[in-house]
Design an enzyme around this catalytic site. Sequence first.
Site, PDB file in Angstrom:
ATOM      1  N   ASN A  93       0.802  -1.223   0.000  1.00  0.00           N
ATOM      2  CA  ASN A  93       0.000   0.000   0.000  1.00  0.00           C
ATOM      3  C   ASN A  93       0.838   1.279   0.000  1.00  0.00           C
ATOM      4  O   ASN A  93       0.373   2.315  -0.475  1.00  0.00           O
ATOM      5  CB  ASN A  93      -0.921  -0.002   1.227  1.00  0.00           C
ATOM      6  CG  ASN A  93      -1.597   1.344   1.443  1.00  0.00           C
ATOM      7  OD1 ASN A  93      -2.459   1.752   0.677  1.00  0.00           O
ATOM      8  ND2 ASN A  93      -1.187   2.052   2.489  1.00  0.00           N
ATOM      9  N   TYR A 162       4.701   9.944 -11.112  1.00  0.00           N
ATOM     10  CA  TYR A 162       3.775   9.155 -10.296  1.00  0.00           C
ATOM     11  C   TYR A 162       2.894   8.296 -11.201  1.00  0.00           C
ATOM     12  O   TYR A 162       2.667   7.119 -10.928  1.00  0.00           O
ATOM     13  CB  TYR A 162       2.923  10.090  -9.440  1.00  0.00           C
ATOM     14  CG  TYR A 162       1.966   9.402  -8.499  1.00  0.00           C
ATOM     15  CD1 TYR A 162       2.422   8.490  -7.558  1.00  0.00           C
ATOM     16  CD2 TYR A 162       0.598   9.678  -8.542  1.00  0.00           C
ATOM     17  CE1 TYR A 162       1.545   7.853  -6.694  1.00  0.00           C
ATOM     18  CE2 TYR A 162      -0.282   9.065  -7.677  1.00  0.00           C
ATOM     19  CZ  TYR A 162       0.186   8.147  -6.757  1.00  0.00           C
ATOM     20  OH  TYR A 162      -0.688   7.524  -5.901  1.00  0.00           O
TER      21      TYR A 162
END
Length: 280
Positions: A93, A162
């Site tokens: 995560n 990203y």
Amino acid sequence: MPRFSGKTVIITGSSNGIGRSAALLFAQDGANVTITGRNSERLVETRQLLLKSGISENNVNLVVADVTTSEGQDELIKTTLNKFGGIDILVNNAGAAITDPNRVTGTDQSIETYHKTMQTNFQSVIQMTQKAKPHLIASKGEIVNVSSIVAGPQAQPMSIYYGIAKAALNQYTRSSAIDLIQHGVRVNSVSPGLVSTGFVGAMGMTSDMSNKFYGFHASHKECIPAGVIGQPEDIANIILFLADRKLSSYIVGRTIVADGGSTLVMGMQAHNIASILSSP
């Protein structure tokens, strides 16, 4: 009997947000949980949340570590095995949209920012998967990766690196799923849209700026058709679903998108973040 009774899960980036919510739900559903992050204070807050909900300290392993380092990864694996004896579920995560130190965006971002972004959002997943692999094969376990809708196919001019990292993660999810299913290990992922966490705060937004950012997108149907910002538990519930062999056994190498309909319209790309934050 709780569905994850006797199972052990490692959740990276569980000091807040989606990771914290997943840790709570897994623990409440019977799992032993290893929670980890770099911020010790926030990680202690996660543990206290679990304990206050009735979870025993015997079922919680707190590890302050940097998951982007080999030392941090090794500590996660070692302490989990020492305390719980095995690993059944790995939730990758931890992630961040890293701001360039020169405050530039797009193609002007430095190569150093690129390397740091890839290390945090992608390389650490590869390394954690490799290190947990023999233990997950032994338990016929599960891997759930947390990606993002920035993976595309829409362009991400503000956060190019990203978007690249998460697109790579999606391909890694597909490819590692086929590699590992032969050993009985399933790999899947979830791609959240905008979720109310500390994510944008880590990018440098103040509380007021974060509220304005989320409020703007939630109030514009071309950004989020559902008209609401996602909450951490919305994504955490999907993580648990993908980790539940009884409920999702025939799902292999897939990504579930949870974004309130954003990627069906993607109108948020037509708005400039700087203009949103500077408006009265």
